[in-house]
Design a protein around this motif. Structure first.
Motif, PDB file in Angstrom:
ATOM      1  N   ASP A  10     -38.789   2.036 -15.567  1.00  0.00           N
ATOM      2  CA  ASP A  10     -38.835   0.578 -15.712  1.00  0.00           C
ATOM      3  C   ASP A  10     -40.250   0.183 -16.120  1.00  0.00           C
ATOM      4  O   ASP A  10     -41.206   0.439 -15.384  1.00  0.00           O
ATOM      5  CB  ASP A  10     -38.462  -0.066 -14.382  1.00  0.00           C
ATOM      6  CG  ASP A  10     -38.509  -1.578 -14.399  1.00  0.00           C
ATOM      7  OD1 ASP A  10     -38.962  -2.181 -15.402  1.00  0.00           O
ATOM      8  OD2 ASP A  10     -38.097  -2.173 -13.390  1.00  0.00           O
ATOM      9  N   PRO A  11     -40.434  -0.432 -17.287  1.00  0.00           N
ATOM     10  CA  PRO A  11     -41.775  -0.824 -17.731  1.00  0.00           C
ATOM     11  C   PRO A  11     -42.486  -1.728 -16.718  1.00  0.00           C
ATOM     12  O   PRO A  11     -43.705  -1.712 -16.623  1.00  0.00           O
ATOM     13  CB  PRO A  11     -41.528  -1.563 -19.042  1.00  0.00           C
ATOM     14  CG  PRO A  11     -40.200  -1.100 -19.509  1.00  0.00           C
ATOM     15  CD  PRO A  11     -39.416  -0.775 -18.270  1.00  0.00           C
ATOM     16  N   GLY A  12     -41.736  -2.496 -15.953  1.00  0.00           N
ATOM     17  CA  GLY A  12     -42.339  -3.357 -14.939  1.00  0.00           C
ATOM     18  C   GLY A  12     -42.943  -2.586 -13.781  1.00  0.00           C
ATOM     19  O   GLY A  12     -43.707  -3.134 -12.992  1.00  0.00           O
ATOM     20  N   ARG A  13     -42.598  -1.290 -13.675  1.00  0.00           N
ATOM     21  CA  ARG A  13     -43.142  -0.442 -12.614  1.00  0.00           C
ATOM     22  C   ARG A  13     -44.435   0.244 -13.045  1.00  0.00           C
ATOM     23  O   ARG A  13     -45.034   0.970 -12.270  1.00  0.00           O
ATOM     24  CB  ARG A  13     -42.122   0.620 -12.212  1.00  0.00           C
ATOM     25  CG  ARG A  13     -40.798   0.092 -11.709  1.00  0.00           C
ATOM     26  CD  ARG A  13     -40.899  -0.546 -10.373  1.00  0.00           C
ATOM     27  NE  ARG A  13     -41.353   0.409  -9.410  1.00  0.00           N
ATOM     28  CZ  ARG A  13     -41.459   0.150  -8.119  1.00  0.00           C
ATOM     29  NH1 ARG A  13     -41.115  -1.011  -7.649  1.00  0.00           N
ATOM     30  NH2 ARG A  13     -41.917   1.049  -7.283  1.00  0.00           N
ATOM     31  N   LEU A  14     -44.847   0.016 -14.287  1.00  0.00           N
ATOM     32  CA  LEU A  14     -46.088   0.595 -14.802  1.00  0.00           C
ATOM     33  C   LEU A  14     -47.208  -0.417 -14.656  1.00  0.00           C
ATOM     34  O   LEU A  14     -46.988  -1.620 -14.776  1.00  0.00           O
ATOM     35  CB  LEU A  14     -45.920   0.990 -16.275  1.00  0.00           C
ATOM     36  CG  LEU A  14     -44.795   1.959 -16.586  1.00  0.00           C
ATOM     37  CD1 LEU A  14     -44.647   2.113 -18.083  1.00  0.00           C
ATOM     38  CD2 LEU A  14     -45.027   3.288 -15.901  1.00  0.00           C
TER      39      LEU A  14
ATOM     40  N   ARG B 140     -49.135  -6.000 -15.869  1.00  0.00           N
ATOM     41  CA  ARG B 140     -50.100  -6.932 -16.453  1.00  0.00           C
ATOM     42  C   ARG B 140     -49.446  -7.806 -17.512  1.00  0.00           C
ATOM     43  O   ARG B 140     -49.769  -8.967 -17.657  1.00  0.00           O
ATOM     44  CB  ARG B 140     -51.274  -6.174 -17.067  1.00  0.00           C
ATOM     45  CG  ARG B 140     -52.317  -5.794 -16.031  1.00  0.00           C
ATOM     46  CD  ARG B 140     -53.540  -5.182 -16.680  1.00  0.00           C
ATOM     47  NE  ARG B 140     -53.520  -3.787 -16.233  1.00  0.00           N
ATOM     48  CZ  ARG B 140     -53.713  -2.732 -17.000  1.00  0.00           C
ATOM     49  NH1 ARG B 140     -53.997  -2.863 -18.256  1.00  0.00           N
ATOM     50  NH2 ARG B 140     -53.671  -1.542 -16.516  1.00  0.00           N
ATOM     51  N   GLN B 141     -48.509  -7.230 -18.257  1.00  0.00           N
ATOM     52  CA  GLN B 141     -47.833  -7.996 -19.307  1.00  0.00           C
ATOM     53  C   GLN B 141     -46.970  -9.090 -18.714  1.00  0.00           C
ATOM     54  O   GLN B 141     -46.855 -10.157 -19.292  1.00  0.00           O
ATOM     55  CB  GLN B 141     -46.977  -7.057 -20.162  1.00  0.00           C
ATOM     56  CG  GLN B 141     -47.781  -6.122 -21.007  1.00  0.00           C
ATOM     57  CD  GLN B 141     -46.912  -5.111 -21.730  1.00  0.00           C
ATOM     58  OE1 GLN B 141     -45.690  -5.126 -21.598  1.00  0.00           O
ATOM     59  NE2 GLN B 141     -47.537  -4.214 -22.475  1.00  0.00           N
ATOM     60  N   ARG B 142     -46.354  -8.856 -17.575  1.00  0.00           N
ATOM     61  CA  ARG B 142     -45.511  -9.859 -16.938  1.00  0.00           C
ATOM     62  C   ARG B 142     -46.339 -10.963 -16.302  1.00  0.00           C
ATOM     63  O   ARG B 142     -45.922 -12.092 -16.241  1.00  0.00           O
ATOM     64  CB  ARG B 142     -44.644  -9.228 -15.847  1.00  0.00           C
ATOM     65  CG  ARG B 142     -43.514  -8.442 -16.386  1.00  0.00           C
ATOM     66  CD  ARG B 142     -42.571  -8.071 -15.300  1.00  0.00           C
ATOM     67  NE  ARG B 142     -43.282  -7.714 -14.068  1.00  0.00           N
ATOM     68  CZ  ARG B 142     -42.824  -6.923 -13.148  1.00  0.00           C
ATOM     69  NH1 ARG B 142     -41.659  -6.376 -13.296  1.00  0.00           N
ATOM     70  NH2 ARG B 142     -43.513  -6.639 -12.069  1.00  0.00           N
ATOM     71  N   GLY B 143     -47.474 -10.583 -15.746  1.00  0.00           N
ATOM     72  CA  GLY B 143     -48.284 -11.531 -14.965  1.00  0.00           C
ATOM     73  C   GLY B 143     -49.095 -12.372 -15.815  1.00  0.00           C
ATOM     74  O   GLY B 143     -49.282 -13.458 -16.038  1.00  0.00           O
TER      75      GLY B 143
END
Length: 74
Positions: free
Chosen positions: A62-66, A71-74
């Motif tokens: 899951d890219p959100g676990r990297l 940083r991209q989500r936040g």
């Protein structure tokens, strides 16, 4: 040294069930288990996780676990 059934002998379903159980019981073992119980739990969890990684080296990540994804989500 394997403690219990060798993880390589487990079906995929059994391996996943054992991993779920180990993760569910981790906090209780950490908080209330003896030193030996915690050491056994740690060893067994590592055996199961190594077997999972051996079987699924290309598992979906899951890219959100990297860190970068976070940083991209936040």
């Amino acid at each position: 040294m394997t403690m219990g059934i060798d993880p390589r002998e487990l079906t995929e379903e059994d391996l996943l069930r054992e991993l779920r159980h180990l993760h569910v019981t981790r906090t209780e073992t950490l908080r209330h288990g003896s030193e030996d119980a915690l050491a056994h739990h740690t060893t067994r969890m590592a055996e199961m996780e190594r077997e999972y990684m051996r079987r699924f080296p290309e598992r979906e990540v899951d890219p959100g676990r990297l860190r970068e994804g976070a940083r991209q989500r936040g």
